[in-house]
Write an enzyme that holds these catalytic residues in place. Structure first.
Site, mmCIF file in Angstrom:
data_model
loop_
_atom_site.group_PDB
_atom_site.id
_atom_site.type_symbol
_atom_site.label_atom_id
_atom_site.label_comp_id
_atom_site.label_asym_id
_atom_site.label_seq_id
_atom_site.Cartn_x
_atom_site.Cartn_y
_atom_site.Cartn_z
ATOM 1 N N ASP A 215 -3.003 -7.573 -1.566
ATOM 2 C CA ASP A 215 -3.649 -6.736 -0.720
ATOM 3 C C ASP A 215 -5.470 -7.321 -0.586
ATOM 4 O O ASP A 215 -5.496 -6.376 0.661
ATOM 5 C CB ASP A 215 -3.759 -5.401 -1.296
ATOM 6 C CG ASP A 215 -4.302 -4.059 -0.729
ATOM 7 O OD1 ASP A 215 -3.782 -4.618 0.815
ATOM 8 O OD2 ASP A 215 -3.884 -3.275 -1.249
ATOM 9 N N LYS B 112 0.935 -0.984 0.586
ATOM 10 C CA LYS B 112 0.118 -0.222 0.069
ATOM 11 C C LYS B 112 0.815 1.361 0.250
ATOM 12 O O LYS B 112 2.243 1.403 0.318
ATOM 13 C CB LYS B 112 -1.404 -0.403 0.961
ATOM 14 C CG LYS B 112 -1.918 -1.012 1.324
ATOM 15 C CD LYS B 112 -2.752 -0.949 2.403
ATOM 16 C CE LYS B 112 -3.690 -1.779 2.266
ATOM 17 N NZ LYS B 112 -4.707 -1.338 1.700
ATOM 18 N N ARG C 123 -10.131 -11.513 1.746
ATOM 19 C CA ARG C 123 -11.448 -12.494 1.185
ATOM 20 C C ARG C 123 -10.880 -13.308 1.087
ATOM 21 O O ARG C 123 -11.286 -14.953 1.732
ATOM 22 C CB ARG C 123 -12.054 -11.904 0.361
ATOM 23 C CG ARG C 123 -10.282 -12.529 -1.382
ATOM 24 C CD ARG C 123 -10.535 -11.349 -2.392
ATOM 25 N NE ARG C 123 -10.785 -10.042 -1.486
ATOM 26 C CZ ARG C 123 -11.259 -8.826 -2.629
ATOM 27 N NH1 ARG C 123 -11.642 -8.802 -3.778
ATOM 28 N NH2 ARG C 123 -11.553 -7.702 -2.301
HETATM 29 N N1 BES Z 1 -7.515 -3.597 4.784
HETATM 30 C C1 BES Z 1 -8.474 -3.219 2.834
HETATM 31 C C2 BES Z 1 -9.436 -2.357 2.764
HETATM 32 C C3 BES Z 1 -9.413 -1.546 3.923
HETATM 33 C C4 BES Z 1 -9.746 0.508 2.801
HETATM 34 C C5 BES Z 1 -10.191 -0.938 5.230
HETATM 35 C C6 BES Z 1 -9.846 1.385 3.805
HETATM 36 C C7 BES Z 1 -10.449 0.091 5.802
HETATM 37 C C8 BES Z 1 -10.559 1.296 4.938
HETATM 38 C C9 BES Z 1 -8.587 -4.513 2.074
HETATM 39 O O1 BES Z 1 -7.880 -5.365 2.888
HETATM 40 C C10 BES Z 1 -7.638 -3.796 1.342
HETATM 41 O O2 BES Z 1 -6.732 -3.978 0.844
HETATM 42 N N2 BES Z 1 -8.316 -3.970 -0.189
HETATM 43 C C11 BES Z 1 -8.275 -3.972 -1.553
HETATM 44 C C12 BES Z 1 -8.899 -4.390 -2.271
HETATM 45 C C13 BES Z 1 -8.458 -4.483 -3.602
HETATM 46 C C14 BES Z 1 -6.851 -4.994 -3.734
HETATM 47 C C15 BES Z 1 -9.334 -5.675 -4.668
HETATM 48 C C16 BES Z 1 -9.011 -1.870 -1.141
HETATM 49 O O3 BES Z 1 -10.272 -1.852 -1.396
HETATM 50 O O4 BES Z 1 -8.527 -1.769 -2.162
HETATM 51 ZN ZN ZN Z 2 -7.473 -5.654 4.686
HETATM 52 MN MN MN Z 3 -5.594 -5.517 1.778
#
Ligand code: BES
Ligand code: ZN
Ligand code: MN
Length: 505
Positions: free
Chosen positions: A350, A280, A354
């Protein structure tokens, strides 16, 4: 914050402040507010006439009593329009008053009436619960990491009821509200903990403590056992971490319900989500300590279910894992076989939430669940879709979804139904494996839910994406800045409803 119920006349009580209320537009207050007004020779009526205070929800006014009554101050809190007043209004009023009083160095103790139980016409038990919740939730603070903290004096609230016929109901409501609100604060505490302290092992240890307090069964699956039973999706996410993943199972099986089909709660417990190799951006990465918000809510809810001894068999599962980049990490392009043999192609490391939930959803089928509800900070896309106003609700069962929506309405914790059309499934079709873990940005919420559905077996299931509501940057009535503890009140409400959650199936 200490709470105490008192049967007596609030007007005669010597304290730093008493709290009464006013509906919007009322010029001549009645009830307890009217009595205070009389004792102050019409000071509240003059305040209203001045135009400075209208009874609008979320607003307060403060009067100094100059010895006219034993209390030093009177706070009047607005209840808003009477035709729109409900339990959420009670909770907000109690929260608003407590939050304002917390700003006053001279106020250590206050006494309040039960908003809504008099002129408001609400059930005394339910209104008292909402008052207790509002006070505790609004005055929550994280103090642990500051050596000296004398910014707040307020630590005691007395809840007054003059009618001795209602006092038992008020006591019951306050006790229930206290248990629920303290569970919410516990979830907030867990989410607030920094990721160097709250590792997967530590999260599992906190869950164990809560299970012990609630006389609950507790079991934990470590990585060796995960290997044996094929929880490879969890192991893949955990591979880059120095901390062993922990699959926590808490069970509340009250007498007479031991053999019931359980309701199962599953929480995403990523104690820190760097994104892994699909790392990230640095700016807001610190926020990813809240990626265990789903697990925190499940663990804290189980604690309250135990303390309230709710007559339902409930199993709580918290999947505690850290997502780190490392030479041992899983990578984009990897193909991993889940618990029941389904293969997943990793597009992004990331999209780890899931993956860990997939193994959990496969695992829990062995309990023959009545229903399974998972809570997860799964996607940033849910915040794009719904803002901060509601968590997303995805389900394969209309009755379960309706029960959740009804609980949401009653508890004031908003959720909103989101689509699960099969066309979304096409988006996560993999050229290599049976499914891929990311379908890209568009439709990101529904494709994440469709990924989970691949691993759901033959049971009613709902998924709550809470990524947008787990944390708040701006304080609102009962929500101080920071972790919200979202979902505890919703779930307790749902679990407290009598009968089967999915009808008579
Ligand atoms: N933990 C994150 C989602 C998240 C984002 C939680 C902001 C709280 C605040 C999750 O694991 C993630 O990184 N999701 C990605 C998915 C993508 C890679 C398909 C996202 O939402 O960008
Ligand atoms: Zn996450
Ligand atoms: Mn993630």
């Amino acid at each position: 914050m200490n709470l105490q119920v008192v049967n007596g006349n609030i007007l005669e009580f010597e304290t730093n402040c008493i709290v009464v209320n006013l509906f919007e537009g009322v010029k001549e207050p009645a009830g307890a507010t009217g009595a205070v007004d009389k004792a102050l020779n019409g000071a509240i009526q003059r305040l209203i006439a001045s135009g400075d205070f209208t009874g609008e929800a979320g607003k307060t006014a403060l009067l100094y009593t100059n010895g006219q009554i034993p209390a030093e101050r009177v706070m009047i809190v607005g209840l808003g329009r009477r035709d729109r007043f409900d339990l959420e209004g009670v909770r907000r009023a109690a929260a608003t008053a407590a939050r304002e009083l917390q700003k006053l160095k001279g106020v250590k103790t206050f006494a309040t009436i039960v908003h809504g139980a008099g002129i408001g016409g609400l059930d005394a038990n339910a209104a008292s619960q909402a008052v207790a919740e509002g006070i505790i939730l609004a005055t929550y603070r994280v103090r642990k990491y500051r050596r000296k903290d004398d910014t707040v004096a307020l630590n005691y609230a007395l809840i007054f009821e003059s009618d001795s016929n209602k006092i038992a109901e008020v006591e019951q409501g306050v006790e229930r509200g206290e248990i629920i609100a303290r569970a919410v604060c516990r979830a907030r505490d867990l989410v607030s903990e920094p990721p160097n302290v709250l590792t997967p092992g530590e999260l599992a240890a906190r869950a164990r403590r809560i299970a012990q307090e609630g006389d609950m069964q507790y079991a934990v699956i470590g990585e060796d056992e995960m290997q044996q039973i094929g929880m490879n999706l969890i192991l893949a996410v955990s591979a880059g971490s120095q901390h062993e993943a922990q699959f926590v199972i808490m069970e509340h099986a009250p007498e007479g319900h031991e053999g019931d089909q359980p309701l199962i709660l599953v929480g995403k417990g990523i104690t820190f989500d760097t994104g892994g190799i699909s790392i990230k951006a640095a700016d807001e990465m610190w926020r990813m300590k809240n990626d265990m918000g789903g697990a925190a809510t499940v663990i804290a809810t189980m604690g309250a279910v135990g303390r309230l001894n709710l007559p339902r068999r409930v199993i709580g599962v918290a999947v505690c894992v850290e997502n780190m980049p490392d030479g041992k990490s899983f990578r984009p392009g990897d193909i991993v076989t889940g618990m029941k043999g389904k293969t997943a192609e990793i597009i992004s490391t990331d999209a780890e939430g899931r993956m860990i939930l997939a193994d959990a959803l496969a695992y829990v089928s062995r309990f023959k669940p009545q229903a399974v509800i998972d809570l997860a900070t799964l996607t940033s896309a849910i915040g794009i879709a719904l803002g901060k106003q509601a968590a997303g609700c995805f389900s394969n069962n209309d009755q379960l979804q309706a029960a959740l929506l009804a609980a949401s309405e009653r508890s004031g914790e908003r959720i909103w139904p989101m689509p699960m059309w099969d066309e979304y499934k096409e988006v996560i079709r993999s050229d290599m494996a049976e499914v891929k873990n990311s379908g890209g940005r568009t439709g990101g919420v529904s494709t994440s839910a469709k990924f989970l559905e691949h691993f759901v077996e033959d049971y009613p299931w709902a998924h709550l994406d809470i990524a947008n509501v787990v944390w708040t940057d701006t304080a609102r009535a009962e929500l101080p800045k920071g972790a919200t503890g979202f979902g505890v009140r919703l779930l307790i409400d749902l679990i407290s409803q009598p009968g089967s959650i999915v009808g008579n199936q």
